[in-house]
Design a protein around this motif. Structure first.
Motif, PDB file in Angstrom:
ATOM      1  N   MET A  58      73.821  -3.322  37.665  1.00 56.80           N
ATOM      2  CA  MET A  58      75.051  -3.548  36.991  1.00 56.80           C
ATOM      3  C   MET A  58      74.884  -4.141  35.801  1.00 56.80           C
ATOM      4  SD  MET A  58      78.079  -2.959  39.947  1.00 56.80           S
ATOM      5  CE  MET A  58      79.558  -3.023  38.806  1.00 56.80           C
ATOM      6  N   ALA A  59      74.454  -5.365  35.754  1.00 58.14           N
ATOM      7  CA  ALA A  59      74.018  -6.256  34.662  1.00 58.14           C
ATOM      8  C   ALA A  59      73.180  -5.573  33.906  1.00 58.14           C
ATOM      9  CB  ALA A  59      74.079  -7.647  35.465  1.00 58.14           C
ATOM     10  N   TRP A  60      71.951  -5.179  34.479  1.00 58.32           N
ATOM     11  CA  TRP A  60      71.152  -4.812  33.987  1.00 58.32           C
ATOM     12  C   TRP A  60      71.624  -3.615  32.847  1.00 58.32           C
ATOM     13  CZ3 TRP A  60      66.027  -5.978  32.498  1.00 58.32           C
ATOM     14  CH2 TRP A  60      65.271  -4.909  32.019  1.00 58.32           C
ATOM     15  N   ASP A  61      72.476  -2.818  33.126  1.00 59.24           N
ATOM     16  CA  ASP A  61      72.907  -1.873  32.492  1.00 59.24           C
ATOM     17  C   ASP A  61      74.346  -1.994  31.411  1.00 59.24           C
ATOM     18  OD1 ASP A  61      71.169   0.223  33.451  1.00 59.24           O
ATOM     19  OD2 ASP A  61      72.356   0.587  35.107  1.00 59.24           O
ATOM     20  N   ASP A  62      74.450  -3.504  31.797  1.00 59.60           N
ATOM     21  CA  ASP A  62      75.457  -3.974  30.820  1.00 59.60           C
ATOM     22  C   ASP A  62      76.906  -3.903  31.361  1.00 59.60           C
ATOM     23  OD1 ASP A  62      73.941  -5.725  28.897  1.00 59.60           O
ATOM     24  OD2 ASP A  62      73.416  -3.814  28.022  1.00 59.60           O
ATOM     25  N   TYR A  63      77.084  -3.254  32.470  1.00 59.73           N
ATOM     26  CA  TYR A  63      78.277  -2.887  33.023  1.00 59.73           C
ATOM     27  C   TYR A  63      79.157  -4.140  33.232  1.00 59.73           C
ATOM     28  CZ  TYR A  63      81.909  -0.422  35.480  1.00 59.73           C
ATOM     29  OH  TYR A  63      83.102   0.158  35.734  1.00 59.73           O
ATOM     30  N   ILE A  64      78.269  -5.125  33.730  1.00 61.17           N
ATOM     31  CA  ILE A  64      79.036  -6.621  33.911  1.00 61.17           C
ATOM     32  C   ILE A  64      78.060  -7.592  33.358  1.00 61.17           C
ATOM     33  CG2 ILE A  64      80.240  -5.935  36.305  1.00 61.17           C
ATOM     34  CD1 ILE A  64      77.852  -7.274  37.743  1.00 61.17           C
ATOM     35  N   THR A  65      78.586  -8.946  33.397  1.00 62.90           N
ATOM     36  CA  THR A  65      77.801  -9.747  32.589  1.00 62.90           C
ATOM     37  C   THR A  65      77.696 -11.017  33.466  1.00 62.90           C
ATOM     38  OG1 THR A  65      78.765  -9.245  30.561  1.00 62.90           O
ATOM     39  CG2 THR A  65      77.603 -11.661  30.518  1.00 62.90           C
ATOM     40  N   LYS A  66      76.374 -11.361  33.715  1.00 65.75           N
ATOM     41  CA  LYS A  66      76.090 -12.646  34.445  1.00 65.75           C
ATOM     42  C   LYS A  66      76.766 -13.910  34.011  1.00 65.75           C
ATOM     43  CE  LYS A  66      72.286 -14.354  37.478  1.00 65.75           C
ATOM     44  NZ  LYS A  66      70.879 -14.012  37.833  1.00 65.75           N
ATOM     45  N   VAL A  67      77.506 -14.546  34.857  1.00 66.44           N
ATOM     46  CA  VAL A  67      78.015 -15.662  34.370  1.00 66.44           C
ATOM     47  C   VAL A  67      77.460 -17.122  34.813  1.00 66.44           C
ATOM     48  CG1 VAL A  67      80.377 -17.353  34.003  1.00 66.44           C
ATOM     49  CG2 VAL A  67      80.485 -14.963  34.007  1.00 66.44           C
ATOM     50  N   SER A  68      77.004 -17.054  35.953  1.00 64.37           N
ATOM     51  CA  SER A  68      76.249 -18.123  36.732  1.00 64.37           C
ATOM     52  C   SER A  68      75.425 -17.168  37.553  1.00 64.37           C
ATOM     53  CB  SER A  68      77.189 -19.028  37.378  1.00 64.37           C
ATOM     54  OG  SER A  68      77.580 -18.527  38.337  1.00 64.37           O
ATOM     55  N   GLU A  69      74.279 -18.166  38.350  1.00 63.89           N
ATOM     56  CA  GLU A  69      73.505 -17.562  39.301  1.00 63.89           C
ATOM     57  C   GLU A  69      74.238 -16.667  40.493  1.00 63.89           C
ATOM     58  OE1 GLU A  69      70.363 -17.250  39.441  1.00 63.89           O
ATOM     59  OE2 GLU A  69      70.629 -17.965  37.304  1.00 63.89           O
ATOM     60  N   THR A  70      75.899 -17.247  40.905  1.00 68.91           N
ATOM     61  CA  THR A  70      76.374 -16.719  41.634  1.00 68.91           C
ATOM     62  C   THR A  70      77.843 -16.192  41.220  1.00 68.91           C
ATOM     63  OG1 THR A  70      77.325 -18.920  42.265  1.00 68.91           O
ATOM     64  CG2 THR A  70      75.432 -18.279  43.411  1.00 68.91           C
ATOM     65  N   SER A  71      77.875 -15.666  40.230  1.00 70.57           N
ATOM     66  CA  SER A  71      78.934 -15.021  39.651  1.00 70.57           C
ATOM     67  C   SER A  71      78.905 -14.021  38.345  1.00 70.57           C
ATOM     68  CB  SER A  71      80.178 -16.122  39.229  1.00 70.57           C
ATOM     69  OG  SER A  71      79.489 -16.913  38.145  1.00 70.57           O
ATOM     70  N   TYR A  72      79.747 -13.184  38.498  1.00 70.62           N
ATOM     71  CA  TYR A  72      79.737 -12.024  37.396  1.00 70.62           C
ATOM     72  C   TYR A  72      81.091 -11.802  36.860  1.00 70.62           C
ATOM     73  CZ  TYR A  72      74.764 -10.700  38.765  1.00 70.62           C
ATOM     74  OH  TYR A  72      73.638 -10.828  38.924  1.00 70.62           O
ATOM     75  N   LYS A  73      81.254 -11.221  35.690  1.00 68.85           N
ATOM     76  CA  LYS A  73      82.478 -10.703  35.159  1.00 68.85           C
ATOM     77  C   LYS A  73      82.326  -9.296  34.468  1.00 68.85           C
ATOM     78  CE  LYS A  73      84.559 -12.327  31.694  1.00 68.85           C
ATOM     79  NZ  LYS A  73      85.535 -13.000  30.760  1.00 68.85           N
ATOM     80  N   LEU A  74      83.392  -8.734  34.264  1.00 72.01           N
ATOM     81  CA  LEU A  74      83.210  -7.257  33.745  1.00 72.01           C
ATOM     82  C   LEU A  74      82.783  -7.518  32.336  1.00 72.01           C
ATOM     83  CD1 LEU A  74      84.038  -4.010  34.373  1.00 72.01           C
ATOM     84  CD2 LEU A  74      86.111  -4.642  33.076  1.00 72.01           C
TER      85      LEU A  74
END
Length: 760
Positions: A58-74
């Motif tokens: 999902m991050a690779w497709d830019d659906y979500i953004t990686k904030v840290s090694e253990t967290s994401y956001k939309l």
């Protein structure tokens, strides 16, 4: 895969939908793995690992953004964004979103012929495995410019214009009846009348001005201005408006002002200056019993431009749009009409002039005992050049660069016109300078490249201008005035909101770039403190500048240190000025050539008359515009210097010079000639003794087989190979050594060279 306690197995598709729903229901939140696992009841290791894999996709497709090694956001930016298109001559175009994130690559085939600076809408492309993120332009919302400059080609059936660099990706077609008399190889300004689109791949324009033959000095200097969307002619209607201003000083003007006409006053400017916007006056206020002066009144008198240029007038609107005068190698493009900047407002000797003045009472230590801000009338006694003042100082015992004032005068007194006044001002300026550096101001005494040019504008000599004591004398009093008026408005009691004022602000250095500088200088044996108070860091920087002075690596270290410094700009939000170590600083002293100074004059006058605080948003907009125009003007000035350097070096094709490496890039090494400081590039393809790779961290190119290193600061012997005026680029080759010997190229080597070209 599922829950241990007989729970139903969750498929990858089902879990992906659950994750999408979770992120969509918490659009503003950063979700940790712990929260995600808890919300989706994932309590087995395989289920958790599957969720992590899906989130990676999902991050690779830019659906979500990686904030840290253990967290994401939309990712709220979505797949369609608006922003600015950045065109590069090497085809590596990019898109800069309004959110200020990292630029995204745009291939030429996906650019829709967008120009540099155009406002565009892009769509992010489906990301291929192991490929960088890409975007394609789907709409050009607004073109950044419609005027382009280039060289005309007029053939029998067709005419077109070829632009320089990366300005335009295709030639501009011109109907023959729209050439305005332009011929092949003329430099011309062309306005676009039809932009390329999906149906029409051609760009059509019409000539609005023929600047002159390609290579003609006037044509080339004006072409630089057009390239940056800067004016190269002064509008006739504005000049006519200026001609209506009489410039006569009335009895009423004098009655309303403090009269300095009988006080010793002079200007000190470059030898070729025409506009004199600042003057200094000095008189003794207090003497001791022996008649020795103990206190002086020093007046910093600035041309009262705002008395003549009324807010909202046709002259003011033109000055506001220009925001600054532009200083190309051989000409000044003034902010104000010539009648104002060179005659009415210019503080010419033996003429009564209206000024806005900061008057200081200073003691022997240059401490301010009293000061006042007044509208004044002055009469300059003498116009000095920096060179004349320097000569007077030196013939009375001043040794430039030592920071020491002149020794006590002998029986005959000091030699030279107004020598006592100049020597007193020099001594006070040196006290001010000493205090400034003690408080943490940063030392950067950079040399400026200058040219002597003949009557046709051709450079015949190159030299370097460095600040001497005479320059520093003026500088210190201008800094003092700028600081004092900024403090008078900005420094208020706690809880009181300061009135609106444009400040000249300078942020702290970039910590990452400071760390890069610290790592870089260790190879030369220097140290730098990169944490601590502002004062500690700046004092450490100053020690570094002092330690490397006069050594081979001096220029190099100064250059890397300058990269770490933020750019000064204008803003109504005061954060102080790091480089000068001032908490309050503005520009008050050059209203003839800088619009922010005129704004400051108007606001100070308004506040002195009891006026309310001005609209901050309005003035912040003007500050941003002034900062932008200052940057554009400095780029144009730098390009004019580059052009003249290339023109100067044309006479030395084939000649060899000692040089040092001043820059390293993946495509080659920049070398600066020791004798004249002209810079050129040794393309990586011409380093054919090996395959070189770029080590960005250590500022070096390293040979794969020979392990030979080209490092920043290395001494090299170069030969001038090319001097391309259109590209404003000088090409060098390394002189002597193995690189220049003709050798048969083996098949393996041929493959290496092809690989190298691909690498570039």
């Amino acid at each position: 895969m599922g829950k241990k306690k007989g729970g139903k197995r969750v498929t990858k598709k089902q879990l992906a939908v659950q994750l999408q729903d979770l992120f969509n229901s918490h659009p503003e939140e950063t979700l940790s793995f712990k929260t995600i696992f808890k919300e989706l009841h994932l309590d087995t290791h395989p289920a958790k690992m599957l969720a992590i894999d899906i989130m990676d996709d999902m991050a690779w497709d830019d659906y979500i953004t990686k904030v840290s090694e253990t967290s994401y956001k939309l990712n709220l930016n979505g797949q369609v964004q608006e922003g600015t298109f950045i065109r590069k001559s090497n085809g590596k175009n990019s898109f800069q979103g309004d959110d200020g994130g990292k630029p995204i690559f745009v291939a030429e085939r996906n650019s829709m012929f967008a120009m540099d600076g155009d406002r565009v809408r892009v769509q992010f492309m489906a990301r291929r495995q192991n490929h960088i993120k890409e975007a394609q332009v789907i709409a050009i919302l607004k073109h950044a410019k419609e005027l382009f400059v280039g060289r005309l080609r007029v053939d029998k059936g067709i005419a077109y214009m070829v632009t320089e660099g990366a300005q335009v990706p295709i030639d501009i077609m011109i109907p023959k009846n729209k050439l305005k008399g332009g011929k092949t190889d003329d430099k011309a300004v062309v306005k676009i009348v039809q932009w390329p689109d999906n149906d029409h791949k051609t760009m059509i324009g019409e000539v609005v001005d023929v600047l002159g033959p390609n290579g003609d000095n006037d044509a080339e200097m004006n072409a630089i201005l057009v390239q940056y969307d800067l004016p190269y002619k002064y509008p006739e209607r504005v000049e006519k408006e200026a001609d209506k201003i009489s410039g006569e000083i009335t009895e009423q003007d004098i009655k309303e002002r403090e009269d300095f006409r009988d006080v010793t006053t002079f200007t000190i400017d470059p030898h070729d200056a025409k506009d004199f916007d600042d003057a200094l006056s000095i008189r003794v206020v207090t003497r001791n019993r022996d008649g020795v002066a103990k206190r002086w009144e020093v007046g910093v008198h600035i041309a009262d431009v705002s008395h003549y240029v009324k807010e909202g007038s046709i002259i003011d609107k033109e000055a506001q749009q220009r925001a600054t005068s532009i200083y190309l190698v051989d000409r000044t493009i003034p902010m104000l009409p010539e009648r104002l900047c060179n005659f009415i407002c210019s503080l010419r000797p033996n003429e009564e002039k209206l000024c806005y003045s900061v008057i200081f009472e200073l003691d022997e230590n240059a401490d301010i005992k009293n000061w006042r801000l007044r509208h004044t009338v002055i009469k300059s006694n003498r116009r000095f050049t920096y060179e004349e003042v320097q000569e007077i100082l030196e013939q009375n015992g001043v040794v430039d660069g030592t920071g020491q004032p002149a020794p006590q005068a002998g029986k005959g007194g000091y030699k030279g016109e107004f020598a006592t006044e100049l020597i007193t001002l020099d001594a006070l300026a040196k006290k001010l300078r000493e205090k400034r550096f003690k408080n943490g101001a940063v030392k950067f005494d950079r040399e400026e490249m200058r040219f002597d040019i003949d009557e046709k504008g051709r450079p015949i000599k190159v030299y370097f201008k460095k600040s001497k004591d005479a320059n520093k004398l003026i500088e210190e009093f201008m800094l003092l005035a700028n600081r004092q008026v900024a403090e008078s408005v900005g420094k208020v009691k706690k809880g009181v909101k300061a009135k609106t004022l444009p400040y000249r602000v300078h942020d702290n250095p970039d910590p990452q770039k400071l760390e890069t500088l610290r790592n870089f200088i260790t190879r030369f044996g220097y140290k730098l403190k990169t944490d601590g108070t502002r004062g500690e860091i700046s004092r450490s920087l100053n020690k570094l500048m002092d330690d490397c002075k006069g050594r081979n690596e001096q220029k190099l270290i100064e250059m890397v240190a300058l990269r770490a410094m933020m750019k000064a700009k204008y803003s109504t939000h005061n954060i102080g000025h790091y480089g000068l170590a001032f908490d309050y600083y503005t520009h008050f002293t050059s209203p003839i050539r800088r619009y922010p100074d005129t704004m400051v004059h108007r606001l100070l006058t308004r506040y002195q008359n009891g006026g309310r605080s001005a609209n901050q948003d309005h003035y912040e907009e003007l500050c941003e515009h002034s900062s932008d125009m200052e940057l554009i003007a400095s780029n144009a000035e730098r390009d004019s210097i580059k052009y003249k350097a290339v023109e100067y070096m044309q006479q030395f094709l084939g000649a060899e010079f000692d040089a040092h490496i001043s820059g390293i890039a993946s495509y080659g090494i920049y070398c600066e000639i020791d004798e004249n400081h002209c810079e050129g590039l040794v393309p990586i393809g011409d380093l054919d003794d090996d395959y070189y790779t770029f080590d960005e961290k250590n500022y070096q190119l390293v040979g794969r087989h020979t392990h030979r290193r080209y490092q920043l600061g290395d001494a090299v012997r170069i030969q001038v190979a090319k001097a391309n005026l259109e590209k404003r680029q000088i090409d060098f080759v390394i002189a002597g050594g193995e690189e220049r010997k003709e050798r048969p190229v083996s098949k393996k080597k041929d493959k290496d060279k092809k690989a190298k070209k691909r690498h570039r």
